[in-house]
Motif scaffolding. Structure first.
Motif, short mmCIF file in Angstrom:
data_model
loop_
_atom_site.label_atom_id
_atom_site.label_comp_id
_atom_site.label_asym_id
_atom_site.label_seq_id
_atom_site.Cartn_x
_atom_site.Cartn_y
_atom_site.Cartn_z
N ASP A 89 1.77 18.26 -3.19
CA ASP A 89 1.22 17.46 -2.08
C ASP A 89 1.92 17.89 -0.81
O ASP A 89 3.12 17.69 -0.65
CB ASP A 89 1.49 15.98 -2.39
CG ASP A 89 1.17 15.09 -1.20
OD1 ASP A 89 0.18 15.35 -0.50
OD2 ASP A 89 1.92 14.11 -0.98
N SER A 116 -1.52 12.07 -0.20
CA SER A 116 -0.43 11.53 -1.02
C SER A 116 -0.91 10.41 -1.94
O SER A 116 -0.43 10.27 -3.06
CB SER A 116 0.71 11.03 -0.13
OG SER A 116 1.24 12.12 0.60
N PRO A 152 7.44 11.17 3.47
CA PRO A 152 6.08 11.69 3.66
C PRO A 152 6.03 13.03 4.38
O PRO A 152 5.01 13.73 4.31
CB PRO A 152 5.39 10.60 4.50
CG PRO A 152 6.47 9.73 5.02
CD PRO A 152 7.66 9.87 4.14
MG LIG Z 1 1.08 12.72 2.61
#
Ligand SMILES: [Mg+2]
Ligand SMILES: Nc1nc2c(ncn2[C@@H]2O[C@H](COP(=O)(O)OP(=O)(O)OP(=O)(O)O)[C@@H](O)[C@H]2O)c(=O)[nH]1
Length: 355
Positions: free
Chosen positions: A69, A14, A33
């Motif tokens: 991502d 990330s 996340p």
């Molecule tokens: Mg990540």
């Protein structure tokens, strides 16, 4: 075209993603996340910078790539490994994979499998992809075998696919990627709907400590490889573009790894750019290498392909050397190409058409 960033947990995916996206002018929100993040990224191209000075256009348009991502896949833990499978379809949908592996030292970031060994991490991910592909290929193979026992369907076609699938299973069983078993374009086409992972172009990124960025990268686990610091790239991305050169010079780096990474992805996917220039717009257009002029024209507008007459073509380097179009013409560098001309990277195209 889409590039997916994958790798073990906490390897810096990330951070690198944010650097790649922000340096290209997009804002990213990383507040979740556990979710995939997607950004459209401009492909850096020095030729466009030159053309902007030359043509003084109202508008500049870069070639673009999508970067995805994905959350880290923890293959060491059985439950987490199962959970990560929810993200595999997104990975299959990508055109290219970048495996981000940790090489940086840090006491505050826990190391995957309690070790810092990027080459082993990349190898583990390649193995996992081969495993997933094998699962898919083996089940297709047994369905084909069952179907061939019945007298219905196109037996010739099924037999061909069966032979190919056998070869693929054999390759995967000896830990070779699907790409190594494909012999020609027709076979490649036949396999399109499977989206095998080990058929995709792969690049590995070693996310190293800040002191190691100028160490060269060697091939890792058989893949092309780049060494970079996601942290440094993130810092560069947050600077104003005018300040980036100085920052790089301070670190003794020739260019930002971010730019090299984006270009490397473009090239690994076998993409090239042709350019158009004029007072309205300077623009890079993305085509697969090997595309002919009439198909390239169609990426701008279907009418231009339909009414295609000729393409007035100058290689960028020839224009740059000559200084302007008139001088390039005088030097015999402006060519008139027909429909079947294979467009090259950096060709400046001016299509003549009639509809
Ligand atoms: Mg990540
Ligand atoms: N020292 C150091 N820390 C880094 C570097 N890159 C990432 N980190 C740190 O490592 C942690 C994880 O970084 P992320 O970029 O979130 O890693 P990730 O791979 O996206 O993590 P997951 O998505 O959870 O798998 C963060 O605390 C980062 O600040 C680096 O190059 N050097």
């Amino acid at each position: 075209m889409r590039v997916a960033l994958i790798g073990p947990p906490q390897s810096g995916k990330s951070t690198l993603f944010a650097a790649v996206a922000e340096a290209g002018g997009s804002n990213v929100d990383l507040s979740r996340p556990d979710q995939p993040h997607l950004a459209v990224v401009k492909v850096p191209d020095e030729r466009l910078d030159w053309l902007v000075n030359f043509a003084k256009p109202e508008k500049l348009t870069h070639a673009e790539l999508e970067f995805l991502d994905l959350p880290g896949f923890d293959l060491a833990d059985q439950a987490a490994r199962e959970h990560s499978k929810t993200h595999w379809p997104a990975m299959r949908n990508a055109d290219m994979l970048v495996v981000v592996a940790r090489e940086f030292a840090s006491d505050s970031v826990p190391a995957y499998r309690n070790r810092v060994d990027p080459s082993a991490d990349v190898e583990e991910f390649l193995g996992e992809m081969i495993f997933a592909d094998l699962d898919q290929a083996a089940s297709r193979l047994s369905r084909l075998e069952a179907s061939l026992k019945k007298p219905t369907g196109d037996r010739h076609e099924q037999q061909q696919e069966l032979d190919l699938m056998k070869r693929i299973v054999e390759a995967l069983e000896s830990e070779r990627p699907v790409s190594s078993a494909i012999r020609n374009e027709a076979e490649g086409k036949l396999l399109r709907s499977f989206a095998f992972l080990s058929r995709k172009p792969i690049l590995s990124v070693l996310n190293c400590s800040e002191d190691d960025v100028s160490r060269p990268a060697e091939a890792t686990a058989g893949t092309d490889c780049m060494r970079l610091s996601a942290k440094i790239e993130e810092e560069i991305a947050q600077l104003a573009p005018a300040d980036r050169k100085e920052f790089l010079a301070d670190l003794d780096l020739p260019s930002s790894a971010r730019d090299r990474l984006v270009r490397a992805c473009y090239e690994r996917m076998d993409l090239v750019s042709f350019l158009t220039q004029g007072p309205k717009e300077v623009r890079a257009w993305t085509i697969p290498a090997g595309t002919d002029a009439v198909t390239a024209a169609g990426t701008i507008h279907s009418d231009i392909a339909r009414g295609f007459i000729r393409a007035e073509t100058i290689a960028f380097e020839d224009l740059k050397q000559a200084g302007d179009v008139k001088a390039a013409k005088a030097a015999g560098k402006v060519r008139l190409e027909g429909k079947g001309y294979v467009v090259r990277d950096g060709d400046i195209m001016n299509f003549r058409f009639n509809v």
